[in-house]
Design a protein around this motif. Structure first.
Motif, PDB file in Angstrom:
ATOM      1  N   CYS A   1       0.885  -1.161   0.000  1.00  0.00           N
ATOM      2  CA  CYS A   1       0.000   0.000   0.000  1.00  0.00           C
ATOM      3  C   CYS A   1       0.925   1.214   0.000  1.00  0.00           C
ATOM      4  CB  CYS A   1      -0.881   0.000   1.251  1.00  0.00           C
ATOM      5  SG  CYS A   1      -1.823   1.532   1.439  1.00  0.00           S
TER       6      CYS A   1
ATOM      7  N   SER B   1      -6.717   5.555   1.466  1.00  0.00           N
ATOM      8  CA  SER B   1      -6.400   6.859   0.868  1.00  0.00           C
ATOM      9  C   SER B   1      -6.831   6.859  -0.587  1.00  0.00           C
ATOM     10  CB  SER B   1      -4.925   7.178   1.030  1.00  0.00           C
ATOM     11  OG  SER B   1      -4.628   7.272   2.405  1.00  0.00           O
ATOM     12  N   CYS B   2      -5.973   6.378  -1.489  1.00  0.00           N
ATOM     13  CA  CYS B   2      -6.400   6.317  -2.896  1.00  0.00           C
ATOM     14  C   CYS B   2      -7.259   5.080  -3.140  1.00  0.00           C
ATOM     15  CB  CYS B   2      -5.191   6.317  -3.820  1.00  0.00           C
ATOM     16  SG  CYS B   2      -4.311   4.751  -3.873  1.00  0.00           S
TER      17      CYS B   2
ATOM     18  N   CYS C   1      -4.404   0.737   6.361  1.00  0.00           N
ATOM     19  CA  CYS C   1      -4.049   0.749   4.935  1.00  0.00           C
ATOM     20  C   CYS C   1      -5.314   0.880   4.090  1.00  0.00           C
ATOM     21  CB  CYS C   1      -3.312  -0.545   4.547  1.00  0.00           C
ATOM     22  SG  CYS C   1      -4.351  -2.011   4.679  1.00  0.00           S
ATOM     23  N   SER C   2      -5.104   1.100   2.804  1.00  0.00           N
ATOM     24  CA  SER C   2      -6.168   1.010   1.793  1.00  0.00           C
ATOM     25  C   SER C   2      -7.273   2.053   1.861  1.00  0.00           C
ATOM     26  CB  SER C   2      -6.830  -0.384   1.823  1.00  0.00           C
ATOM     27  OG  SER C   2      -5.855  -1.392   1.831  1.00  0.00           O
TER      28      SER C   2
ATOM     29  N   CYS D   1       0.260   4.487  -0.266  1.00  0.00           N
ATOM     30  CA  CYS D   1      -0.164   5.633   0.546  1.00  0.00           C
ATOM     31  C   CYS D   1       0.245   5.475   2.014  1.00  0.00           C
ATOM     32  CB  CYS D   1      -1.669   5.824   0.457  1.00  0.00           C
ATOM     33  SG  CYS D   1      -2.216   6.114  -1.234  1.00  0.00           S
ATOM     34  N   HIS D   2       0.092   4.279   2.530  1.00  0.00           N
ATOM     35  CA  HIS D   2       0.407   4.053   3.944  1.00  0.00           C
ATOM     36  C   HIS D   2       1.813   3.479   4.136  1.00  0.00           C
ATOM     37  CE1 HIS D   2      -3.612   4.843   5.760  1.00  0.00           C
ATOM     38  NE2 HIS D   2      -3.992   4.644   4.506  1.00  0.00           N
ATOM     39  N   LYS D   3       2.544   3.303   3.027  1.00  0.00           N
ATOM     40  CA  LYS D   3       3.899   2.739   3.098  1.00  0.00           C
ATOM     41  C   LYS D   3       3.930   1.446   3.888  1.00  0.00           C
ATOM     42  CE  LYS D   3       6.433   7.093   2.632  1.00  0.00           C
ATOM     43  NZ  LYS D   3       5.360   8.098   2.742  1.00  0.00           N
TER      44      LYS D   3
END
Ligand code: FES
Length: 74
Positions: free
Chosen positions: A9, A43-44, A40-41, A11-13
């Protein structure tokens, strides 16, 4: 270069490997649960279909678009 795998992921690294461990530690089996915890999961959202397969099957490396093809072939 050469490696063109989807493994995290962005966005969340967080890698799918990491997400898998976290989910099993906290007894989570749904992407929703990870999203609600802001893990996670959420954001975009592009990684969500990958994480879904990770949770279902334990797979942590994908070729781009693989979860979509898996769904179609089901
Ligand atoms: S890559 Fe996971 S939310 Fe964007």
């Amino acid at each position: 270069m050469g490696r063109n795998k989807v493994i995290k992921c962005i966005c969340h690294k967080r890698s799918f490997e990491e997400i898998k461990s976290y989910a099993s530690k906290h007894d989570l089996s749904l992407v929703d649960e990870l999203q609600n915890r802001d893990y996670c999961s959420n954001s975009c959202g592009l990684c969500a279909p990958y994480v879904e397969v990770t949770l279902e099957t334990g797979q942590t490396e994908f070729s781009p678009g693989e979860p979509f093809r898996k769904k179609r072939d089901k």
